[in-house]
Design an enzyme around this catalytic site. Structure first.
Site, short mmCIF file in Angstrom:
data_model
loop_
_atom_site.label_atom_id
_atom_site.label_comp_id
_atom_site.label_asym_id
_atom_site.label_seq_id
_atom_site.Cartn_x
_atom_site.Cartn_y
_atom_site.Cartn_z
N GLU A 178 0.82 -1.22 0.09
CA GLU A 178 -0.12 0.12 0.10
C GLU A 178 0.85 1.30 0.10
O GLU A 178 0.59 1.84 0.79
CB GLU A 178 -0.78 0.07 1.12
CG GLU A 178 -2.05 -1.21 1.13
CD GLU A 178 -3.17 -1.06 2.33
OE1 GLU A 178 -2.79 -0.31 3.23
OE2 GLU A 178 -4.20 -1.47 2.23
N GLU A 377 -5.68 -8.33 -0.69
CA GLU A 377 -6.37 -8.07 0.71
C GLU A 377 -7.70 -7.89 0.14
O GLU A 377 -8.00 -7.10 -0.64
CB GLU A 377 -5.75 -6.96 1.30
CG GLU A 377 -4.23 -7.32 1.86
CD GLU A 377 -3.83 -6.10 2.77
OE1 GLU A 377 -4.60 -5.47 3.38
OE2 GLU A 377 -2.62 -5.90 2.94
C1 BG6 Z 1 -4.33 -2.74 4.83
C2 BG6 Z 1 -2.84 -3.40 5.56
O1 BG6 Z 1 -4.16 -1.61 5.08
O2 BG6 Z 1 -5.43 -3.16 5.65
C3 BG6 Z 1 -2.95 -4.44 6.51
O3 BG6 Z 1 -2.17 -3.67 4.41
C4 BG6 Z 1 -4.24 -3.98 7.45
O4 BG6 Z 1 -1.72 -4.26 7.29
C5 BG6 Z 1 -5.39 -3.96 6.63
O5 BG6 Z 1 -4.23 -4.89 8.77
C6 BG6 Z 1 -6.64 -3.83 7.46
O6 BG6 Z 1 -6.50 -2.72 8.29
P1 BG6 Z 1 -6.69 -2.79 9.81
O7 BG6 Z 1 -6.68 -1.58 10.40
O8 BG6 Z 1 -8.14 -3.01 10.23
O9 BG6 Z 1 -5.80 -3.80 10.43
#
Ligand code: BG6
Length: 480
Positions: A178, A377
């Protein structure tokens, strides 16, 4: 859609990052990373970034879910779900504890040898992010993070070391997680996790940000070049936080504001990674703001030679842009405000849930870049209830199912080449944003709470069995 079948080599799996699950923050010669100085926040409360590790504070990444010692047990569960790949990162501080050493830490290298061997034992392809919010803290103290050009060399050395070591075990790589996340400058967290930068009062934030991004982009391109030299079969991608910006209304002013937000928060990074050159809208931006960067002719050549093979994305939500202030809007730049979208619901953490936005995103990226896209993701952070040893997480299944349906539409109806799908936090882990354990994404529950108490016992959730069927049927059986 009936005439379409997902390719048989589609990469179904799950995704995590080293600092969010490994723990063992001082074991095996590991150094302190920027994640190790972040305290636990809460839902709606930011994490604190402390100057070093201070007594009396709770740092959730120090132990995380202790994957470092339990990875065999966890990988067995991933294999039971049928994972074809597993995305994680290599903690830079396990390999170069301070970041600027001349020799790597052999014990750290051996840990990832063992981890990758364990995955390969089950035919699970490792998908590796080189830098996922966990650069060595020493590089911040000594060099000011990515403000300093010397980081390019340190990162390239790290990349070369691990790509050479694992050249026969890992085929899929990504450079920076990201990388565009840091452009959200209202949020101190964004600059810190991506670049190890906390902006000083009174400094020209845009000038610092643009310079750090330039160095990171050159480092990324160098890593791609190095990787392709080490093994021409490597597939090396970038990784973008894909949050599409919709105009709040059909007024031309809102449309232009949304377009500007897309350029500055997303395309800028994608264009550099994919085309290897600065887009003219960023040159115009720098000219308008009087920003002069340290960019050499060699840098420009490296950018051109280090273009990525595929685009990795995270997709959780969409966002909405207004050109004027509205009720509950936030100003992000002159004439650009993020606003609520009345057409989509929110999660308990205020994230806009928008499955169709995934299809929209995939089409946008394909139209612009013509590269394979890997959804590395996607997921639903939610509160789970463990009752009598069971977790009935139908809300998670519902979220994932709807997103997979939209992904399939993008593949079947829009012709977008999607390489794989790895839901985030396939096992519960520490939230990057809030440091909570109870913002859970996993198919596997981990017994640990926000204060760090718990047995770390793993329990399969209902979604575990659901995802197993999804993979088994290659995405045909999404349940009723
Ligand atoms: C993304 C990241 O921004 O979202 C992860 O690459 C992160 O590292 C994921 O954990 C979810 O965000 P959060 O804040 O719910 O953990």
């Amino acid at each position: 859609m009936d005439n379409y079948k997902i390719p048989h080599d589609f990469l179904w799996g799950g995704a995590v990052a080293a600092h969010q699950l490994e723990g063992a923050y001082r074991k095996g010669g590991k150094g302190i990373s920027i994640a190790d100085v972040m305290t636990a926040g809460a839902n709606g409360k930011d994490r604190e970034i402390t100057e070093g590790i201070l007594p009396g504070h709770y740092y959730p990444n120090h132990e995380a879910i202790d994957f470092y010692t339990r990875y065999r047990e966890d990988i067995k569960l991933f294999a039971e779900m049928g994972f074809r790949c597993f995305r994680t990162s290599i903690a830079w501080t396990r390999i170069f504890p301070n970041g600027d050493e001349s020799e790597p830490n052999e014990e750290g290298l051996q840990f990832y040898d063992a981890l990758f061997d364990e995955l390969l034992k089950y035919n699970i392809e490792p998908v590796i992010t080189l830098s996922h919010f966990e650069m060595p803290y020493h590089l911040v103290e000594q060099y000011g993070g990515w403000r300093d050009r010397r980081l390019v060399g340190f990162f390239a050395k790290f990349a070369e070391t691990v790509m050479e070591r694992y050249k026969d075990k890992v085929k899929y790589w990504m450079t920076f997680n990201e990388i565009n996340n840091q452009s959200s400058v209202q949020n101190a967290w964004g600059g810190w996790t991506n670049s190890g930068i906390l902006y000083q009062k009174g400094e020209d934030v845009q000038a610092v940000l643009q310079q750090a991004v330039h160095y990171e982009m050159v480092a990324s391109a160098l890593a791609v070049k190095i990787g392709h030299r080490i093994n021409p079969k490597f597939q090396i991608g970038c990784m973008l936080a894909m949050v599409p910006f919709y105009p709040r209304t059909c007024s031309p002013a809102d449309e232009v504001a949304a377009q500007t937000a897309m350029e500055h928060r997303l395309y800028y990074y994608g264009d550099l990674h994919v085309f290897g050159e600065y887009p003219s809208y960023m040159e115009a931006f720098r000219r308008e703001h009087g920003i002069a960067l340290d960019i050499t002719a060699d840098d420009l050549e490296t950018l051109k030679e280090g273009c990525v093979d595929y685009i990795g994305i995270s997709y959780y939500m969409s966002s909405t842009i207004s050109s004027t202030p509205t009720e509950d809007s936030t100003k992000v730049a002159e004439g650009i405000y993020t606003a609520r979208n009345p057409y989509v619901p929110k999660s308990d953490w205020g994230w806009q849930v928008d499955p169709q936005g995934l299809r929209y995103s995939l089409r946008l990226l394909h139209q612009r870049y013509r590269k394979p896209i890997f959804i590395v993701e996607n997921g639903f952070g939610a509160y789970d209830k463990l009752e009598h040893g069971e977790i009935h997480d139908s809300y998670r299944v519902d979220y994932l199912k709807k997103h997979i349906v939209e992904m399939k539409k993008a593949m079947a109806l829009d012709g977008v080449p999607v390489m794989g799908y790895t839901p985030w936090g396939c096992i519960d882990l520490v939230s990057a944003g809030s440091g909570e354990m109870e913002k859970r994404y996993g198919f596997i529950h981990v017994d640990k709470d926000n204060q760090g108490a718990g047995t770390l016992t793993r329990t399969k959730k209902d979604s575990f069995w659901w995802y197993q069927k999804v993979i088994e049927s290659n995405g045909e059986n999404l349940g009723t």
